[in-house]
Design a protein around this motif. Structure first.
Motif, PDB file in Angstrom:
ATOM      1  N   ARG A 197       0.833  -1.207   0.000  1.00 44.96           N
ATOM      2  CA  ARG A 197       0.000   0.000   0.000  1.00 44.96           C
ATOM      3  C   ARG A 197       0.869   1.258   0.000  1.00 44.96           C
ATOM      4  NH1 ARG A 197      -4.477   1.153   3.777  1.00 44.96           N
ATOM      5  NH2 ARG A 197      -4.980   2.540   2.032  1.00 44.96           N
ATOM      6  N   VAL A 198       1.858   1.210  -0.893  1.00 46.50           N
ATOM      7  CA  VAL A 198       2.779   2.320  -1.065  1.00 46.50           C
ATOM      8  C   VAL A 198       2.707   2.788  -2.513  1.00 46.50           C
ATOM      9  CG1 VAL A 198       5.223   2.938  -1.143  1.00 46.50           C
ATOM     10  CG2 VAL A 198       4.339   1.643   0.789  1.00 46.50           C
ATOM     11  N   GLY A 199       2.557   4.096  -2.730  1.00 46.03           N
ATOM     12  CA  GLY A 199       2.583   4.663  -4.068  1.00 46.03           C
ATOM     13  C   GLY A 199       3.875   5.420  -4.286  1.00 46.03           C
ATOM     14  N   MET A 200       4.410   5.341  -5.516  1.00 46.56           N
ATOM     15  CA  MET A 200       5.703   5.974  -5.764  1.00 46.56           C
ATOM     16  C   MET A 200       5.649   6.809  -7.038  1.00 46.56           C
ATOM     17  SD  MET A 200       9.473   4.302  -5.493  1.00 46.56           S
ATOM     18  CE  MET A 200      10.963   5.287  -5.678  1.00 46.56           C
ATOM     19  N   VAL A 201       6.230   8.017  -6.954  1.00 40.17           N
ATOM     20  CA  VAL A 201       6.383   8.898  -8.110  1.00 40.17           C
ATOM     21  C   VAL A 201       7.876   9.021  -8.393  1.00 40.17           C
ATOM     22  CG1 VAL A 201       6.023  11.208  -9.057  1.00 40.17           C
ATOM     23  CG2 VAL A 201       4.284  10.178  -7.567  1.00 40.17           C
ATOM     24  N   PHE A 202       8.266   8.650  -9.608  1.00 45.50           N
ATOM     25  CA  PHE A 202       9.678   8.642  -9.974  1.00 45.50           C
ATOM     26  C   PHE A 202      10.104  10.000 -10.517  1.00 45.50           C
ATOM     27  CE2 PHE A 202       8.147   4.320 -10.213  1.00 45.50           C
ATOM     28  CZ  PHE A 202       9.128   3.594  -9.566  1.00 45.50           C
ATOM     29  N   GLN A 203      11.417  10.174 -10.609  1.00 46.00           N
ATOM     30  CA  GLN A 203      11.986  11.452 -11.026  1.00 46.00           C
ATOM     31  C   GLN A 203      11.477  11.892 -12.394  1.00 46.00           C
ATOM     32  OE1 GLN A 203      16.237  11.621 -10.604  1.00 46.00           O
ATOM     33  NE2 GLN A 203      16.452  13.434 -11.845  1.00 46.00           N
ATOM     34  N   ASP A 204      11.370  10.954 -13.341  1.00 48.90           N
ATOM     35  CA  ASP A 204      10.952  11.309 -14.692  1.00 48.90           C
ATOM     36  C   ASP A 204       9.489  10.983 -14.961  1.00 48.90           C
ATOM     37  OD1 ASP A 204      11.060   8.585 -14.677  1.00 48.90           O
ATOM     38  OD2 ASP A 204      12.390   8.378 -16.408  1.00 48.90           O
ATOM     39  N   GLY A 205       8.742  10.655 -13.908  1.00 49.17           N
ATOM     40  CA  GLY A 205       7.334  10.319 -14.067  1.00 49.17           C
ATOM     41  C   GLY A 205       7.095   8.878 -14.436  1.00 49.17           C
ATOM     42  N   ALA A 206       7.932   8.323 -15.346  1.00 48.27           N
ATOM     43  CA  ALA A 206       7.865   6.916 -15.747  1.00 48.27           C
ATOM     44  C   ALA A 206       6.479   6.518 -16.262  1.00 48.27           C
ATOM     45  CB  ALA A 206       8.293   6.005 -14.597  1.00 48.27           C
TER      46      ALA A 206
END
Length: 372
Positions: free
Chosen positions: A109-118
């Motif tokens: 239940r973890v959401g992640m936003v990457f540096q380039d959006g991906a």
């Protein structure tokens, strides 16, 4: 390499792994707990060394450090994208990684936003956001809800390649929020944007996070960004977490001279300490010891902030560079003993090449005794 099917062989999270709840049935534990975590690749020096962090429910913590210090590796470990070598990680009272446990990323239940959006370039905005909602009956409604939340509701049919950098990051945020995670992880989410857009998107993302009250960890190498986003800031250096505190605590009471220089511009000087005062090339000032005990008389290191200095006509040094910002001006000064000093002033009275004096005008300065 683990595949999606490989995750299906992992055991589900059991009640035995979950920590006790409080009297209201809510978790009495922090939202994220990192305890003695080390991450090492092969036989080299650990990328993360004995890291410890606590992030309370609804809190925003900024993980600040220079490139290569291990902050992204630690974030990926919380997300489940990197297994740890030792230690323990909990999310909402559940052990998700330790010596005997590894819970797959999609079960944390973890959401992640990457540096380039991906974002997937061949999928529409709506399909990108819906990617993590497979199996839900309300996919369409949820996609519309989170796109409206990030002010991208009218862009659902567009492809990522037709969007600006800021719009792509908004979509990436919507995709991370769509599955309703309990923890949001942001990995340098604004670094690819130009300065003006970065500030605007940062304010917008902060407003969304505040509105949702979601626990957030944001990785950044930018002190201004860390202070703007984080209620608390953890400063990381060479794989270790050197200090955790509020922005005010870090700026006012840094644990080491390195932390002091990293979290804000400062002049590092040597001086002579005696009974609560320190004398250096900028004059005498009250001293605030950053160690539990300090000899009555000793040589110390001190950090002086640019706003604590005043420049006047004189003969102590020369102005080597000048940066005018409109609201103030920064002077780069070389004192005659070779010491570089940075001074901020509201009025641009001097220019490059002028001879000047520099004096302390603050309340006190942090000092650390120099060990022989």
């Amino acid at each position: 390499m683990l595949t999606e099917n490989a995750f299906d062989t992992l055991p589900p999270v059991t009640e035995a792994a979950r920590r006790p709840a409080d009297a209201d049935g809510l978790s009495a534990d922090p939202s994220v707990l990192v305890e003695g975590v080390t991450v090492a690749f092969e036989e080299g020096k650990p990328v993360v060394a004995d890291a410890a962090l606590t992030v309370e429910h609804g809190q925003v913590l900024a993980l600040l450090g220079p490139s290569g210090c291990g902050k992204t590796t630690l974030l990926r470990s919380i997300a489940g994208l990197q297994q740890i070598s030792s230690g323990r990680i909990e999310v909402d009272g559940v052990t998700v990684n330790d010596a005997a446990t590894f819970v797959a990323p999609e079960r944390r239940r973890v959401g992640m936003v990457f540096q380039d959006g991906a974002l997937f370039p061949h999928l529409s905005v709506s399909d990108n956001v819906a990617f993590g909602l497979r199996g839900r009956s309300d996919t369409g409604g949820r996609v519309s809800q989170v796109l409206d939340l990030v002010d991208m509701g009218s862009y659902g049919d567009r492809l990522p390649g037709t969007l600006s950098g800021g719009q792509r990051q908004r979509v990436a945020l919507a995709r991370a929020l769509a599955p309703e995670p309990s923890v949001l992880l942001l990995d340098e989410p604004f670094s690819a944007l130009d300065a003006g857009l970065r500030h605007q998107v940062r304010r917008d993302v902060k407003a969304v996070i505040s509105q949702l009250g979601i626990t957030t960890v944001v990785v950044t190498h930018d002190q201004e960004e860390a202070f703007a986003m984080g209620e608390r800031v953890a400063v990381m250096h060479e794989g270790s977490i050197d200090q955790v505190g509020t922005p005010v605590e870090l700026y006012r009471d840094p644990s080491t001279p390195w932390v002091a220089e990293f979290v804000g511009e400062g002049v590092r000087l040597r001086g002579q300490y005696s009974n609560g005062a320190v004398i250096s090339v900028i004059g005498e000032a009250a001293a605030r010891s950053m160690v539990e005990s300090i000899p009555n008389t000793c040589e110390v290191e001190l950090i002086v902030r640019p706003e604590e200095l005043v420049v006047s006509s004189g003969d102590a040094g020369v102005i080597e560079d000048l940066e005018y910002y409109g609201h103030d001006v920064r002077y780069g000064i070389r004192l005659d003993d070779g010491t570089p000093a940075s001074v901020r002033s509201l009025v641009p009275e001097f220019t490059v090449g002028d001879r000047v004096d520099v004096h302390f005008r603050g309340v006190d300065v942090p000092v650390w005794p120099i060990r022989r």
